[in-house]
Design an enzyme around this catalytic site. Sequence first.
Site, mmCIF file in Angstrom:
data_model
loop_
_atom_site.group_PDB
_atom_site.id
_atom_site.type_symbol
_atom_site.label_atom_id
_atom_site.label_comp_id
_atom_site.label_asym_id
_atom_site.label_seq_id
_atom_site.Cartn_x
_atom_site.Cartn_y
_atom_site.Cartn_z
ATOM 1 N N LYS A 120 -1.479 0.797 -8.407
ATOM 2 C CA LYS A 120 -1.431 0.900 -9.638
ATOM 3 C C LYS A 120 -1.134 -0.564 -10.432
ATOM 4 O O LYS A 120 -1.039 -0.690 -11.733
ATOM 5 C CB LYS A 120 0.051 0.573 -10.071
ATOM 6 C CG LYS A 120 1.097 2.473 -9.884
ATOM 7 C CD LYS A 120 1.951 2.819 -10.375
ATOM 8 C CE LYS A 120 2.799 4.400 -9.381
ATOM 9 N NZ LYS A 120 4.071 4.617 -9.695
ATOM 10 N N ASP A 141 1.083 -1.723 0.166
ATOM 11 C CA ASP A 141 -0.277 -0.053 -0.212
ATOM 12 C C ASP A 141 0.823 1.119 0.120
ATOM 13 O O ASP A 141 2.095 0.793 0.028
ATOM 14 C CB ASP A 141 -1.256 0.287 1.246
ATOM 15 C CG ASP A 141 -2.206 -1.045 1.260
ATOM 16 O OD1 ASP A 141 -2.122 -1.257 0.407
ATOM 17 O OD2 ASP A 141 -2.843 -1.304 2.092
#
Length: 410
Positions: A222, A200
């Site tokens: 992403k 994260d």
Amino acid sequence: MAEHPAYPVGLRLSGRRVVVLGGGQVAQRRLPALIAAGADIVLVSPEATPSVEAMADAGEITWKKRPYEDGDLADAWYALIATSDVEANTAASAEAERHRVWCVRSDDADAATAWTPATGHSEGVTVAVLTTEAKGRDPRHTAAIRDAVVEGLRDGTLVAPHHRTRNPGVALVGGGPGDPDLITVRGRRLLAEADVVIADRLGPRDLLAELPPHVEVIDAAKIPYGRFMAQEAINNALIEHAKQGKSVVRLKGGDPYVFGRGMEELQALAEAGIPCTVVPGISSSISVPGAAGIPVTHRGVAHEFTVVSGHVAPDDERSLVDWPSLAKLTGTLVVLMGVDKIGKIAETLVAHGKAPDTPVALVQEGTTAAQRRVDATLATVAETVRAEDVKPPAVIVIGEVVTVGPRPAE
């Protein structure tokens, strides 16, 4: 004998007779390891410390309440001589030599036939450090080496790769509030052993730079989501890498179960038959206020604290928070993920009885080098956030505890 180094060996003492002479501090330190080894322990001593006496009362050792007598070491495999009587120690040492019993002497290492190494443990490994020669022995130096090796193994700074097949799986690791030193020892070790890390943005990013080159680091923000929801895509990535036989760490900020969706990930892994380990982390709800000089509770000020999510506004139908009830509490209110909703939150609390001058502190990027604290009240916090350009991530503390202590230097 002094010209030759000691030969290191591990003794398997389970069910075998071990005699300990003396019930003082030395015995108190050494007995737990002998008990853990499963030895049949006989303590010979007229007196014992309360801790040693408790071991006897619990049946962990057999205590003969008398001084040493010739013949006490008969049938022993190992002996620890630790009395304050030099003559008794010498006589017992001679008996051990006659009976070929390996013998440790706390008062005279040169006269012993065995030495006790400085030992430590880490995940099924025992680290034992032994000075190679009697001359110039430095127990403190030996212990310092032991401590350095064990600490390195525990926190991942000393990486010892596994060469046997490891069981694949996923570890949900709470990385703490941001400072890399605040991850747990177990979390850091698992991170050092990982093949894949899915991280994260709120996790301790500095730790990722320490990973070996072969470790694949994936930014969870992403992951290509395609037709999937973000969380579903993360779940799929965890499952896919684990099914490839890899050791996967899901590095999360704070604690996996404090607004971290850790249970959703655990449930997805369980449904896929993937073993999962959960490693708790230090939640930002208590650590960040503490780093900014704010105790979430304080005697005479706050007897409770409540942690809520502010990611949706109080008037949003998706909100599960009972804001009117929170307004009536006298303790501390900690709001996570609420920077952009703090105006509406403050307005709702005041509308349901909270005093407009209730102190508020916003701690941005808590525990990191970029940490800053901005103070306000419920009446002024919305404008203050705009004027001071407070950005997420920030922990919001509402209550009198904000004014308890001196503000630390920025």
